[in-house]
Design a protein around this motif. Structure first.
Motif, PDB file in Angstrom:
ATOM      1  N   THR A  33      -0.461  -1.181  -0.403  1.00  0.00           N
ATOM      2  CA  THR A  33      -2.129  -1.169  -0.849  1.00  0.00           C
ATOM      3  C   THR A  33      -2.096  -0.431  -2.127  1.00  0.00           C
ATOM      4  O   THR A  33      -1.329   0.104  -2.649  1.00  0.00           O
ATOM      5  CB  THR A  33      -2.814  -0.162   0.313  1.00  0.00           C
ATOM      6  N   HIS A  48      -3.619   1.736  -2.896  1.00  0.00           N
ATOM      7  CA  HIS A  48      -3.841   3.316  -3.092  1.00  0.00           C
ATOM      8  C   HIS A  48      -2.452   3.973  -2.265  1.00  0.00           C
ATOM      9  O   HIS A  48      -2.535   5.194  -1.993  1.00  0.00           O
ATOM     10  CB  HIS A  48      -5.041   3.769  -2.311  1.00  0.00           C
ATOM     11  N   THR A 101       1.515   4.007  -6.418  1.00  0.00           N
ATOM     12  CA  THR A 101       1.049   2.966  -7.063  1.00  0.00           C
ATOM     13  C   THR A 101       0.345   3.188  -8.704  1.00  0.00           C
ATOM     14  O   THR A 101       0.461   2.751  -9.585  1.00  0.00           O
ATOM     15  CB  THR A 101      -0.227   2.197  -6.374  1.00  0.00           C
ATOM     16  N   ARG A 102      -0.213   4.394  -8.413  1.00  0.00           N
ATOM     17  CA  ARG A 102      -0.815   5.088  -9.638  1.00  0.00           C
ATOM     18  C   ARG A 102       0.077   5.253 -10.885  1.00  0.00           C
ATOM     19  O   ARG A 102      -0.060   5.115 -11.835  1.00  0.00           O
ATOM     20  CB  ARG A 102      -1.605   6.309  -9.525  1.00  0.00           C
TER      21      ARG A 102
END
Length: 288
Positions: free
Chosen positions: A103, A105, A109-110
């Motif tokens: 996903t 989030h 991922t950030r």
């Protein structure tokens, strides 16, 4: 279109030999598969290889490691790869894998987005474009990364100003219709990893990587001549990289690898030329 060969296809032979083989087989250049060792040694050796052999590095694939890197190591690898690619005079594309996250989030991922943002800043003053690549499925149990869908790749490319590297074998392993996907992605493509997809799927992921995916054009089930014709019709004039399994090329037996590479390059050029002669586009008609 310019036809390249990935040095990852020639794993197991010296890099100088791989460059020479690409030249003898008729490639327009190479896509350099970066390793941790190559990054540590710096781009000067690669620049010397370009000068010695006359074979330009037109694309760089971000660092690949034998073991799955940590989230922070993977982000660092993107930045190291961006600086490496930016230092090469002929490099048009840096190929970066999408994050292995289910996903938007998900943890890490950030970190990946931040690495892409910094890499864009590194390359913005040069010729190198960052091009995210769709990933493959080696086993049925493999998770689905959230970006690994044509529509989401397109939206990401549009919003972030990056390009796309389309891998035909990876797309086939995900069940994509390659003839449907290519025209949709074409306006944002900077590189196409072209290879065929075998008729048999194995239980072991490594067997699929070597014996099913990344096979010689014409040896599997994909309509690769039609894929190339579709690229011509869409006006694509970027890179086409033969990213092939070393097993398919019979590496390290160099005479066989050279013959197979030359045949694959010839097949690609013939398909492109046929599409151009058919009048499907007038884009760069003098270039096969």
């Amino acid at each position: 279109m310019d036809i390249l060969i990935s040095t990852g296809s020639l794993t197991g032979i010296p890099l100088r030999t791989a460059f020479d083989l690409a030249r003898r087989a008729g490639a327009d250049g190479v896509e350099l598969m970066l390793t941790g060792r190559l990054v540590r040694r710096g781009p000067e050796r690669i620049q010397a290889l370009e000068n010695w052999t006359g074979v330009p590095v037109r694309a760089v694939h971000a660092v690949m490691r034998l073991r799955e890197p940590s989230l922070h190591q993977a982000a660092d690898d993107i930045l190291l790869s961006a600086r490496f690619a930016h230092s090469l005079a002929h490099c048009d594309t840096l190929v970066v894998h999408i994050p292995n996250a289910p996903t938007l989030h998900a943890p890490g991922t950030r970190i990946w987005f931040d690495a892409i943002e910094t890499a864009l800043a590194v390359t913005e003053q040069g010729r190198t474009r960052i091009a995210v690549e769709n990933t493959g499925r080696l086993r049925r149990s493999d998770p689905d990364p959230f970006l690994d869908h044509p529509d989401r790749l397109l939206r990401f490319a549009q919003e972030w100003g990056v390009a796309i590297t389309f891998d035909s074998a990876h797309a086939a392993s995900q069940g994509w219709d390659v003839l449907d996907v290519v025209p949709r992605l074409a306006p944002h493509l900077a590189n196409v990893h072209l290879s065929d997809y075998g008729r048999h799927t194995f239980r072991i992921g490594l067997a699929n990587a070597l014996l099913r995916d990344h096979q010689l054009p014409g040896s599997g089930v994909l309509p690769l001549d039609d894929v190339l014709a579709g690229l011509v019709q869409a006006g694509y004039d970027g890179l086409v990289t033969l990213e092939l399994s070393p097993v398919a090329l019979r590496v390290p037996w160099l005479p066989s690898a050279e013959r197979r590479l030359a045949a694959a390059i010839g097949r690609c050029r013939a398909a492109i030329f046929t599409a151009l002669r058919a009048g499907r586009t007038t884009h760069h008609p003098g270039r096969p």
